[in-house]
Design an enzyme around this catalytic site. Structure first.
Site, PDB file in Angstrom:
ATOM      1  N   ASN A   9       0.733  -1.193   0.055  1.00 27.73           N
ATOM      2  CA  ASN A   9       0.070  -0.162   0.084  1.00 27.73           C
ATOM      3  C   ASN A   9       0.861   1.317  -0.015  1.00 27.73           C
ATOM      4  OD1 ASN A   9      -1.736   1.808   0.608  1.00 27.73           O
ATOM      5  ND2 ASN A   9      -2.273   1.552   2.631  1.00 27.73           N
ATOM      6  N   TRP A  10       1.037   1.967  -1.008  1.00 27.50           N
ATOM      7  CA  TRP A  10       1.819   2.892  -1.479  1.00 27.50           C
ATOM      8  C   TRP A  10       1.534   4.463  -0.582  1.00 27.50           C
ATOM      9  CZ3 TRP A  10       3.918   3.391  -7.156  1.00 27.50           C
ATOM     10  CH2 TRP A  10       4.508   2.018  -7.339  1.00 27.50           C
ATOM     11  N   LYS A  11       0.075   4.188  -0.220  1.00 27.63           N
ATOM     12  CA  LYS A  11      -0.452   5.297   0.212  1.00 27.63           C
ATOM     13  C   LYS A  11      -0.336   6.632  -0.604  1.00 27.63           C
ATOM     14  CE  LYS A  11       0.280   3.526   4.616  1.00 27.63           C
ATOM     15  NZ  LYS A  11       0.048   3.823   6.085  1.00 27.63           N
ATOM     16  N   HIS A  97      -9.260   0.933   4.864  1.00 23.17           N
ATOM     17  CA  HIS A  97      -7.973   1.157   5.723  1.00 23.17           C
ATOM     18  C   HIS A  97      -8.313   2.320   6.668  1.00 23.17           C
ATOM     19  CE1 HIS A  97      -3.967   2.515   6.427  1.00 23.17           C
ATOM     20  NE2 HIS A  97      -3.742   1.494   5.921  1.00 23.17           N
ATOM     21  N   GLU A  99      -6.845   4.737   7.603  1.00 25.70           N
ATOM     22  CA  GLU A  99      -6.939   5.999   7.399  1.00 25.70           C
ATOM     23  C   GLU A  99      -7.831   6.435   6.645  1.00 25.70           C
ATOM     24  OE1 GLU A  99      -2.887   5.584   5.443  1.00 25.70           O
ATOM     25  OE2 GLU A  99      -2.088   5.036   7.368  1.00 25.70           O
ATOM     26  N   GLU A 169      -5.121  -5.012  10.694  1.00 23.58           N
ATOM     27  CA  GLU A 169      -4.139  -3.833  10.730  1.00 23.58           C
ATOM     28  C   GLU A 169      -4.613  -3.331  12.064  1.00 23.58           C
ATOM     29  OE1 GLU A 169      -2.179  -2.790   6.917  1.00 23.58           O
ATOM     30  OE2 GLU A 169      -3.912  -1.419   7.069  1.00 23.58           O
ATOM     31  N   GLY A 175       2.575   2.364  10.858  1.00 26.86           N
ATOM     32  CA  GLY A 175       3.558   3.688  10.671  1.00 26.86           C
ATOM     33  C   GLY A 175       4.140   3.943  11.958  1.00 26.86           C
ATOM     34  N   SER A 215       3.623  -1.988  10.324  1.00 27.77           N
ATOM     35  CA  SER A 215       5.172  -1.948  10.415  1.00 27.77           C
ATOM     36  C   SER A 215       5.912  -3.360  10.271  1.00 27.77           C
ATOM     37  CB  SER A 215       5.539  -1.450  11.860  1.00 27.77           C
ATOM     38  OG  SER A 215       5.028  -0.101  12.180  1.00 27.77           O
ATOM     39  N   GLY A 236       2.805  -1.244   4.163  1.00 24.94           N
ATOM     40  CA  GLY A 236       2.806   0.471   3.896  1.00 24.94           C
ATOM     41  C   GLY A 236       4.421   0.881   3.411  1.00 24.94           C
ATOM     42  N   GLY A 237       4.908   1.350   4.680  1.00 28.85           N
ATOM     43  CA  GLY A 237       6.173   1.994   4.478  1.00 28.85           C
ATOM     44  C   GLY A 237       7.214   1.047   3.689  1.00 28.85           C
TER      45      GLY A 237
END
Ligand code: PEP
Length: 255
Positions: A9-11, A97, A99, A169, A175, A215, A236-237
């Site tokens: 997930n590149w956001k 998600h 967010e 998640e 993150g 993470s 993610g990251g």
């Protein structure tokens, strides 16, 4: 057959040129995937058509959106429908998600409607759930996640469920550099699988893919993925760096 999946997930990261380069870098390092060990790249909408074209010849490597609108078309400025996502060549969409739930006020009802829109356009849904820190501290995370799963998914029939992947998640691990322990992940994944079993039966529970997100990185992916009910990760990251993403894919392939 239960699949393992590593999804990135590149956001809201990478401009068009950077995104194309990252897909090319991922393609270069991505080892041989299999029908039961797949990778999904979920960039922002602007990358979907070019990313889908780049991965089209690669077996078991797919693209997905990070969201879609629940309506088919109309006066919804700035939004993207499930049919539009599908037309880019993407095969998946992330729904729910944390967010999106938090910053864009996406309710359980909206997420159920988005799930329906995605499925009726032939997309696979990566449906996210997970509790905030105060719920984890209060020890009520199982009930919290149960409500999210019931509200978002339990209106679906068994056939529709075949196109659902669940991503657990815990919000306190997204993150933050703080990862759920493998015991915490396994406990919640087993709980989610038992919810599926009670509602849809043994086969559905055995076959559904449940990803861990929060993470996840090359150094902890192996331990997390070796849990019996953890079927890969939503990343993610670490999905923004081809070498890290490759390390996580390698951990999946090693299972
Ligand atoms: C995510 O946002 O889906 C996620 C898991 O992020 P990170 O890996 O950066 O914690």
């Amino acid at each position: 057959m239960r699949k393992m999946i590593v999804a990135g997930n590149w956001k809201m990261n990478k401009n068009l040129q950077e995104g194309i380069q990252l897909v090319k870098d991922i393609l270069e390092v991505s080892a041989d995937l299999k029908a039961d060990k797949q990778v999904v790249i979920c960039p922002p909408f602007i990358h979907l058509a070019s990313a889908s074209e780049l991965v089209v010849a690669k077996d078991n490597l797919y693209t997905g959106a990070q969201n879609c609108h629940m309506e088919a078309s109309g006066a919804y400025t700035g939004e993207t429908s499930a049919e539009m996502v599908k037309s880019t060549g993407a095969t998946h969409v992330i729904i729910g998600h944390s967010e999106r739930r938090e910053y864009f006020n996406e309710s359980n009802e909206m997420l159920a409607a988005k799930t329906n829109a995605a499925l009726s356009n032939g997309l696979n849904v990566i449906f996210c759930c997970g509790e905030p820190l105060e719920i984890r501290d209060a020890g009520t995370q199982n009930n919290y996640v149960e409500e999210q799963i019931k509200a978002g998914l339990f209106h679906l029939n068994l056939e529709q469920l075949n196109n659902i992947v669940i991503a657990y998640e815990p919000i306190w691990a997204i993150g933050t550099g703080r990862t759920a322990s493998s015991e915490q992940a396994q406990d919640m994944h087993a709980h989610i699988r038992s919810l599926i079993k009670n509602h849809y039966g043994d086969d559905a529970a055995e076959n559904i893919t449940i990803l861990y997100g929060g993470s996840c990185k090359p150094s902890n992916a192996d331990e997390l993925f070796s849990c019996p009910d953890v079927d890969g990760g939503l990343i993610g990251g670490a999905s923004l760096n081809a070498a890290d993403f490759h390390g996580i894919i390698a951990a999946m392939l090693a299972q």
